[in-house]
Every structure is written in C-alpha cells, then in structure tokens.
Design a protein around this motif. Structure first.
Motif, mmCIF file in Angstrom:
data_model
loop_
_atom_site.group_PDB
_atom_site.id
_atom_site.type_symbol
_atom_site.label_atom_id
_atom_site.label_comp_id
_atom_site.label_asym_id
_atom_site.label_seq_id
_atom_site.Cartn_x
_atom_site.Cartn_y
_atom_site.Cartn_z
ATOM 1 N N GLY A 1 0.811 -1.218 0.000
ATOM 2 C CA GLY A 1 0.000 0.000 0.000
ATOM 3 C C GLY A 1 0.837 1.257 0.000
ATOM 4 O O GLY A 1 0.477 2.263 -0.636
ATOM 5 N N ILE A 2 1.974 1.244 0.715
ATOM 6 C CA ILE A 2 2.842 2.420 0.771
ATOM 7 C C ILE A 2 3.452 2.683 -0.602
ATOM 8 O O ILE A 2 3.499 3.832 -1.075
ATOM 9 N N TRP A 3 3.930 1.620 -1.257
ATOM 10 C CA TRP A 3 4.523 1.802 -2.584
ATOM 11 C C TRP A 3 3.491 2.324 -3.574
ATOM 12 O O TRP A 3 3.771 3.251 -4.343
ATOM 13 N N PHE A 4 2.296 1.739 -3.567
ATOM 14 C CA PHE A 4 1.282 2.173 -4.525
ATOM 15 C C PHE A 4 0.891 3.626 -4.274
ATOM 16 O O PHE A 4 0.816 4.425 -5.216
ATOM 17 N N SER A 5 0.625 3.974 -3.018
ATOM 18 C CA SER A 5 0.210 5.348 -2.718
ATOM 19 C C SER A 5 1.310 6.343 -3.057
ATOM 20 O O SER A 5 1.031 7.444 -3.545
ATOM 21 N N SER A 6 2.554 5.968 -2.814
ATOM 22 C CA SER A 6 3.666 6.872 -3.123
ATOM 23 C C SER A 6 3.781 7.094 -4.628
ATOM 24 O O SER A 6 3.926 8.237 -5.095
ATOM 25 N N VAL A 7 3.729 6.013 -5.399
ATOM 26 C CA VAL A 7 3.852 6.153 -6.857
ATOM 27 C C VAL A 7 2.631 6.865 -7.429
ATOM 28 O O VAL A 7 2.757 7.715 -8.324
ATOM 29 N N ALA A 8 1.433 6.544 -6.912
ATOM 30 C CA ALA A 8 0.224 7.219 -7.398
ATOM 31 C C ALA A 8 0.264 8.712 -7.072
ATOM 32 O O ALA A 8 -0.163 9.547 -7.877
ATOM 33 N N THR A 9 0.788 9.062 -5.895
ATOM 34 C CA THR A 9 0.938 10.475 -5.547
ATOM 35 C C THR A 9 1.921 11.154 -6.490
ATOM 36 O O THR A 9 1.682 12.271 -6.965
ATOM 37 N N ALA A 10 3.029 10.487 -6.765
ATOM 38 C CA ALA A 10 3.997 11.048 -7.712
ATOM 39 C C ALA A 10 3.379 11.182 -9.104
ATOM 40 O O ALA A 10 3.596 12.179 -9.798
ATOM 41 N N TYR A 11 2.607 10.201 -9.504
ATOM 42 C CA TYR A 11 1.952 10.237 -10.817
ATOM 43 C C TYR A 11 0.964 11.401 -10.893
ATOM 44 O O TYR A 11 0.873 12.092 -11.904
ATOM 45 N N SER B 1 -0.112 2.750 -16.729
ATOM 46 C CA SER B 1 -0.602 1.408 -17.044
ATOM 47 C C SER B 1 -0.288 0.421 -15.917
ATOM 48 O O SER B 1 -1.106 -0.447 -15.598
ATOM 49 N N LEU B 2 0.895 0.570 -15.316
ATOM 50 C CA LEU B 2 1.270 -0.328 -14.222
ATOM 51 C C LEU B 2 0.379 -0.113 -13.007
ATOM 52 O O LEU B 2 -0.060 -1.075 -12.360
ATOM 53 N N LEU B 3 0.084 1.140 -12.664
ATOM 54 C CA LEU B 3 -0.813 1.417 -11.539
ATOM 55 C C LEU B 3 -2.205 0.864 -11.824
ATOM 56 O O LEU B 3 -2.873 0.325 -10.931
ATOM 57 N N HIS B 4 -2.647 1.010 -13.065
ATOM 58 C CA HIS B 4 -3.954 0.468 -13.474
ATOM 59 C C HIS B 4 -3.991 -1.043 -13.261
ATOM 60 O O HIS B 4 -4.964 -1.588 -12.696
ATOM 61 N N ARG B 5 -2.928 -1.720 -13.663
ATOM 62 C CA ARG B 5 -2.904 -3.176 -13.532
ATOM 63 C C ARG B 5 -2.717 -3.618 -12.077
ATOM 64 O O ARG B 5 -3.234 -4.655 -11.662
ATOM 65 N N MET B 6 -1.966 -2.837 -11.290
ATOM 66 C CA MET B 6 -1.762 -3.186 -9.884
ATOM 67 C C MET B 6 -3.069 -3.205 -9.113
ATOM 68 O O MET B 6 -3.246 -3.991 -8.180
#
Length: 580
Positions: free
Chosen positions: A323-333, A496-501
């Motif tokens: 969850g931390i990795w996803f939220s961090s990358v999504a925030t950066a995105y 695309s990676l966030l979408h698939r995650m």
C-alpha cells in the motif's frame, strides 16, 4: 387622625410620594420584560430563517435568554450519490454569526449541544461544526476554489497565531475570499475557519477530476492477432444433451449445474475484461488508497455506471509495504500532472531511496540492458584470443617435435610412440578444456564482483535504459502482461502499471517485492550476488519497478517550500477543524 397646617394628612403625603416611587420601581421590570420578549422574538425568527432547532428559555426579570443549540460534526455530501446537493450551495444559509458552514449542504451528525446566555439578539452565536480538514479543502477545491499560497505559508509557520481573516482559499476569479481564519472564541483549541461561497463561483462539475483523486487510463490493448491467439474455441453444448433420456434426472441436474457454473465464469471473465479496458479513478487520502472506481470511457462525465473495485491488497497495513509503494507512486503520478495530490505525504525513506544512486552500472551490463561502452571503465579486460593463440602455437610446436622424434625411430618404436603421443595429446586437450572452463568461471566471478563494485547510477538513468530495453524486447514485456510500444513514454507505462496493480493483486505483489529488495540493498550497504540472481529471474519486473522509482524521484526534486508542501504540512498538523 392628625392633620398638618397644609390640610394633608401623613397618609396622603405617603400616598403622593410612594405611588410614583412604586411606579418607578416597576418600570425597569416592565422594560426588561418588553426588551427580553422582543429579543426572544427576534432570536426565534433568526432560528426559523436558518432552519435551526433550538431550545429557548427567558428570564424577564434579569433580562437573560438561554438558547441551547445542537453541535454537529459534518462531512461533504457524496460526490457520486448526492450530485445535486454536492454542487449546489444551500438555499437558506444561516445569517447567525458562526453559521457560515450552512452555506453548503452537508451530511450532519449531532455530537452534543451548547447553551448560550445572551441579552441581545446580536449576541447569539451558532456553534461551529467539526469537519475533517482534508475533506473540507478537497470539497472547496472541487467546487473551483484556488489556494492562497501566502495564507498557507503563514498558517504553516504561525499555527493558531495566524491573524484572523487570513485567506486560505479564494474564489476562482481570485477576487473574493472563500475560506479564512476565524476568531478562536468557540474553537476549544482547534483551528477555527470561516467559509464563504456563491453559486456562480462553481466552475467545475462531475466530469472534472476531484482533488486527491488520480485517473488511470487503461493500457493499450495488444494487436487483435495476439488477443485471438490465446482464446480457445467456444464450447458448444453437447449433442448428447438433446439425446438424453427423459428419466435421467441426475444427469440433467449435473448438466444444469455445469451450465450455470460456466455462465458464472464467463460473467466474471467478461467483467475482468471490461475493467481492464475501463478508466480507473482512485482516491488517495492521508492514509493512502481508500477508494477505486472503474468506469467506461464513454461514461466518464456521468455519475452512473460506477463500480467499486477491490483494493484490500493495496491498503496500507502494518508489516506490508504494498500500500505504501502504490500510494507513493500514485501520488507522484498525480503530482507531476495537472492534478495535485496534497494530502498524502510520500515517506521520507522512500524519497531518500529514490534520490540515492543505488544500482551499479555493471549490473545493467551483465543483464544485457546496456553495452559496456556506455558505462565508465569498471571491469578488467582479458585478451582471450591472444592466450588461445599462444596455447595453440605451443601445442603445435610440441606436436611437431614429437613427430620429428618419431620419424627417427624404428617402425615398432614409432607405432608405440605415436600411440603414446596421441593419448598424451588427448589428455592435454581435456586438461586444456578444464583449465579454460575454470579460468572462465574465475573471470566470470571476478567480473560479477567488479560489477557489484562498479559506479552506481541514479534511478532516473536506470529507468531510461530499462525502458529502451523493454522496447527492444517487446515479446518479453507482452509475455509478462505489459504492452509497450516504441512511442510509449515513462509516464504512460507507470499509469498502465498502476492500473494493472489495482486489478491484479499478484502482479502488484511481485512489483512491490522487487521494490523492497532494491530498497533493502540500497539501505544496507550495497548489492549482493543473491540480489543479482533475483534480478535475473524477474528482469522484466525489475525493469518495470525502476520506472516507478524514477517517477518518485521526479517528485522528490520538487521545490522546497512550495504551496503543495505547505498544504501537506497543514493538513497533517490539524486533522479536525472548527468551521463557522
């Protein structure tokens, strides 16, 4: 009864003087009664106009009015379910001081009551409401308000000492104040705010992306030939079903059960395919990912046909970093696009990891991502061809000398010597092969050790080379479920990676495990051989993970002290505020 010389008795004198004094003593009471009733009437009229329910009590003698008003905790209406109330201000806002929150429509919950003792109607104050600071800011930003950078900087530095009237949000035209600092009279130590809004200020609608939300577009679909390649022929109903005997009830039940099971699987597969082609919007809060909804592209601007997606595998939980990795990358995105996520703060350890040069460039050479000529000098150069040529000349000279010696022998001796020479040459060739293999292993180990100690590259450079490698090896990427074309950018791949995650928990877990592995060797002094073997086993996953880290690095290089950081700090400092 005695009388005076004036003809008035003592009783008459007392009457003449006492009655006016008595009347004068009653007049204040009468005045207090009239004034109290008038103030009470005005207060009730104000309460009715603001549609407020309150208990009122009056003391006409002491000219005191008690008003008991409920205290509420509020939250904005649901953007997707209560669309009309969400975008429209209240039709009858309260004019009582402290009731600026009634400008909007809210979901309210009573949390207590407050009793006030007033003398005049203009002393009445409506109790402020408790509201989550991040939800309040998100709501006003969604309506079209714009942040005041000076106000947020002042609030971050001075806190509760911020001057009353300091503007935090302005109207879309920047001419009016939408959210300001209010007096601390009824705040009980909380941050006190005052709201103001007009219906013609609303410049956004449902089709606009809300604050704290990220829109993830579906990845490009593979070519039709690749899609149909993995699809098998449809199963046709068995002809035996029509020829089954009428009395075979059990067989009929089994067939019906099989048919229902097949329809259920087809429905699930169809829904998964629809989600993979649909746009996903996910909400990022202070606690990370809290909601994700999928919607067909043709209905993005409509509040209908929204579907909640399963996100439990990406929630922030103790002991798990997915969850931390996803939220961090999504925030950066989201931060690097027009949508700015202000409330989630990427952890400092992840930001430091993204900034650090942690991957030896020699590892990319061993993995075949870059050529050795593109890296600084890091490996020992061996001239294997020269060594092989020297060995060949030496063996040839030995063979010629042995043949010349054999030519001087008698035929029986020559035959024995030739047989011994051939056996000796065979043993030498086997020994040379073993020596060559051992030398190659030693040099390979040395090269690996030198690669692990080679100069480290930053994550952005690593991601650029990995993206080129993925484009050169599209078949490997497609086999891993990622379609990358020659014109795909780094941001496109990350989206695309966030979408698939979100849709594929197993894929998300593999990406996050690779990120954990990378961060582990970066924090613990360097890469080990076991880490290199892990990269070789999942090189595509590593290449994709490097793209995520590179995007976080772009965010970490943002200017310090910007509006987004000031807003972020303030939202973390005050979770609940008083609005009124």
């Amino acid at each position: 009864m005695s009388s005076t010389g004036s003809g008035y008795s003592a009783t008459d004198i007392i009457t003449f003087i006492g009655i006016p004094l008595a009347v004068l003593g009653v007049l204040p009471i009468l005045y207090n009664t009239v004034a109290t009733l008038a103030a009470l009437s005005k207060i009730k009229r104000m309460l009715r106009h603001g549609r407020l329910t309150a208990l009122t009590r009056s003391d006409v003698v002491n000219r005191v009015i008690e008003v008991e008003l409920p205290r509420y905790a509020v939250t904005p209406c649901d953007r997707f379910e209560e669309t009309e109330l969400y975008w429209r201000p209240s039709r009858q806002p309260s004019s009582i001081p402290g009731g600026s929150w009634t400008t909007f429509n809210w979901q309210t919950r009573a949390i207590g009551a407050k009793t006030q003792r007033v003398e005049y109607a203009d002393q009445l104050r409506q109790p402020q409401v408790d509201v989550a600071f991040d939800k309040l800011i998100a709501y006003l930003l969604d309506l079209g308000a714009i942040p005041d950078a000076h106000g947020w900087k002042l609030l971050r530095s001075t806190g509760l000492w911020t001057p009353t009237g300091c503007s935090l949000l302005k109207s879309p035209d920047g001419q009016h104040e939408a959210l300001t600092i209010a007096p601390l009279d009824d705040s009980d130590g909380h941050l006190s705010l005052k709201a103001n809004w007009s219906s013609h200020w609303t410049t956004r609608d449902f089709s606009s992306l809300p604050p704290y939300w990220v829109r993830l577009l579906p990845p490009p679909q593979p070519e039709p030939s690749e899609i149909t390649r993995g699809v098998g022929p449809e199963e046709t109903p068995s002809s035996a079903q029509g020829e089954a005997e009428e009395g075979d009830i059990e067989k009929g039940k089994e067939k019906r059960h099989s048919s229902l099971h097949k329809e259920s699987l087809d429905s699930i597969q169809k829904q998964a395919e629809n989600n993979s082609r649909a746009t996903i919007t996910c909400q990022i809060s202070v606690e990370g990912l809290i909601s994700a909804k999928s919607q067909e592209d043709e209905a993005v601007g409509s509040p209908i046909n929204l579907q909640n997606l399963y996100i439990e595998h990406l929630r922030i939980r103790p002991g798990k970093t997915d969850g931390i990795w996803f939220s961090s990358v999504a925030t950066a995105y989201g931060t690097t696009s027009q949508t700015v996520l202000w409330n989630y703060k990427i952890p400092d350890e992840i930001l430091n990891f993204a900034r650090r040069d942690s991957l030896p460039c020699g590892i990319l050479v061993l993995l075949g991502v870059v050529d050795a000529s593109q890296t600084p000098e890091w490996a020992t150069n061996y001239n294997g061809q020269e060594e092989a040529r020297d060995l060949f000349f030496r063996r040839s000279a030995d063979q010629r000398a042995a043949i010349m010696a054999e030519s001087k022998m008698t035929p029986p001796q020559r035959e024995i010597a030739a047989r011994d020479r051939m056996q000796r040459e065979m043993n030498q060739r086997l020994q040379d092969m073993r020596d060559h293999s051992r030398l190659e292993n030693q040099r390979r180990e040395t090269r690996t050790s030198e690669a692990l100690q080679s100069p480290k590259w930053d994550t952005k450079l690593v991601a650029e080379h990995n993206l080129h490698w993925l484009k050169r090896n599209q078949e490997l990427a497609i086999a891993s479920g990622v379609n990358i074309t020659s014109d795909t950018t780094l941001r496109d791949v990350v989206g695309s990676l966030l979408h698939r995650m979100i849709l594929d928990g197993q894929f998300a877990s593999s990406i996050c495990k690779m990120l954990d592995l990378w961060k582990s060797w970066a924090d613990n002094g360097g890469m080990r051989r076991s880490d290199l073997e892990a990269l070789r086993e999942d090189q595509v996953v590593f290449a994709l993970a490097s793209l995520l880290v590179a995007l976080v690095k772009d965010t970490s290089t943002a200017h310090e002290g910007t509006l987004s950081l000031d807003l972020q700090e303030c939202l973390q400092m005050w979770k609940i505020v008083r609005l009124g």
